[in-house]
Write a protein that holds these residues in place. Structure first.
Motif, PDB file in Angstrom:
ATOM      1  N   LEU A 178      76.273  79.772  65.098  1.00 60.61           N
ATOM      2  CA  LEU A 178      75.718  78.540  64.588  1.00 60.61           C
ATOM      3  C   LEU A 178      74.216  78.752  63.964  1.00 60.61           C
ATOM      4  O   LEU A 178      73.683  78.659  62.980  1.00 60.61           O
ATOM      5  N   LEU A 179      73.428  79.504  64.427  1.00 60.97           N
ATOM      6  CA  LEU A 179      72.508  80.045  64.493  1.00 60.97           C
ATOM      7  C   LEU A 179      72.782  81.208  63.177  1.00 60.97           C
ATOM      8  O   LEU A 179      71.521  81.160  61.932  1.00 60.97           O
ATOM      9  N   THR A 218      70.921  86.311  70.972  1.00 57.62           N
ATOM     10  CA  THR A 218      70.606  85.994  71.167  1.00 57.62           C
ATOM     11  C   THR A 218      69.432  85.921  70.773  1.00 57.62           C
ATOM     12  O   THR A 218      69.007  84.272  69.881  1.00 57.62           O
ATOM     13  N   ALA A 264      80.198  79.204  75.858  1.00 60.16           N
ATOM     14  CA  ALA A 264      78.705  78.992  75.056  1.00 60.16           C
ATOM     15  C   ALA A 264      77.771  79.767  73.873  1.00 60.16           C
ATOM     16  O   ALA A 264      77.897  79.134  72.886  1.00 60.16           O
ATOM     17  N   VAL A 265      77.586  80.348  74.651  1.00 62.85           N
ATOM     18  CA  VAL A 265      76.378  82.218  74.098  1.00 62.85           C
ATOM     19  C   VAL A 265      76.800  81.510  72.473  1.00 62.85           C
ATOM     20  O   VAL A 265      76.198  82.501  71.875  1.00 62.85           O
ATOM     21  N   LEU A 277      76.526  79.439  70.002  1.00 62.36           N
ATOM     22  CA  LEU A 277      75.348  78.997  69.824  1.00 62.36           C
ATOM     23  C   LEU A 277      74.709  80.234  68.232  1.00 62.36           C
ATOM     24  O   LEU A 277      74.255  80.228  67.742  1.00 62.36           O
TER      25      LEU A 277
END
Length: 300
Positions: free
Chosen positions: A290-291, A83, A283-284, A287
């Motif tokens: 996408l990043l 993350t 969700a993580v 994310l």
């Protein structure tokens, strides 16, 4: 006779109590020693004007990344490196700086996380011992290669792709149903690979180790707590290696991640049994994808 038994019971209790305290004392002593060492070796790099100037919008961004990444990692047992690295790369931080920052900050955040999980009784000490040494060896090897051998700019797109793979693993584990408990073999191999990829890629210990163990049907609470506890040693080893061979870069990133992670670690340990894991994992994962795609789009 009874008096003798009572004395033995007291001695056993005292020995157990000492061992329990060591789980707290060792991380605390290591972190204090690290703080003193960093302060002694790098105090000349800091000036009052520079210190004041460092408190800007960028520090807030890194702080928020640290908070979010630690909440993810502390509750899911995976995702701090993936993350935070994904966010940092997307923000434009170079790979070596982001990986160094993530691992140096993890020396503190995983320490706080380990203490928090210990406080809430989330640790299987036997599992931690199995993961510890192999994971440390893998992380040292990976950190050395990234700091002193591999060109960070060359591997940046590969790291982004690796992050996408980790995200897919996270989502896949979240969608998996009816997990049958199986005996986990070759824990040492798993730990070596997880530690190595964590250092080289800036993340991976949790997605590789935690997801594998959970996929084998292990208890989520103790798996997450134990993997997080072992991660302190892995992060400490890789962080020291980065310092020795690559130096420390990006103090603003490091400080932001540390502050955010340490503050949110107790909350994450408390929430580990309170939140619904699957929606958050999905969700993580999305994310991170996408990043990472954003990072790749800048490079291609």
């Amino acid at each position: 006779m009874e008096k003798g038994l009572e004395i033995n019971a007291v001695e056993v209790k005292s020995e157990v109590s000492l061992k329990e305290r060591l789980w707290i004392i060792i991380p605390v002593v290591l972190l204090i020693g690290l703080l003193i060492t960093l302060g002694y070796n790098h105090y000349s790099e800091f000036t009052w004007n520079g210190f004041v100037a460092g408190f800007n919008q960028e520090l807030l961004v890194f702080f928020l990344i640290g908070v979010f990444a630690q909440l993810v990692d502390g509750t899911l047992g995976m995702g701090y490196g993936a993350t935070s690295t994904s966010f940092l790369l997307a923000y434009g931080v170079p790979p070596v700086v982001s990986s160094t920052a993530v691992h140096v900050s993890e020396m503190f955040t995983t320490g706080a996380s380990a203490l928090s999980h210990h406080r809430f009784g989330n640790i299987n000490k036997k599992l931690v011992k199995h993961l510890l040494i192999p994971g440390v060896l893998g992380s040292i090897t990976g950190a050395y290669l990234l700091a002193d051998v591999i060109n960070g700019d060359v591997i940046k797109p590969f790291i982004a792709v690796y992050m996408i793979i980790l995200a897919v693993i996270i989502i896949k584990k979240a969608l998996k149903k009816n997990i049958i408990k199986k005996k986990t073999k070759k824990l040492s191999v798993l730990a070596v690979f997880g530690g190595f990829m964590d250092s080289v890629g800036g993340g991976g210990w949790g997605p590789i180790v935690t997801s594998t163990l959970l996929g084998r049907g292990r208890n989520p609470r103790y798996t997450i707590g134990s993997v997080n506890a072992a991660e302190f040693a892995i992060s400490f080893a890789s962080g020291i290696t980065f310092m020795l061979f690559g130096g420390i870069h990006g103090w603003q990133v490091i400080i932001g991640l540390i502050l955010g992670g340490v503050i949110s670690a107790p909350l994450a340990a408390f929430l580990v049994n309170k939140i619904k894991r699957k929606p958050m994992m999905i969700a993580v994962g999305i994310l991170i994808i996408l990043l990472s795609l954003k990072t790749l789009s800048k490079l291609l």
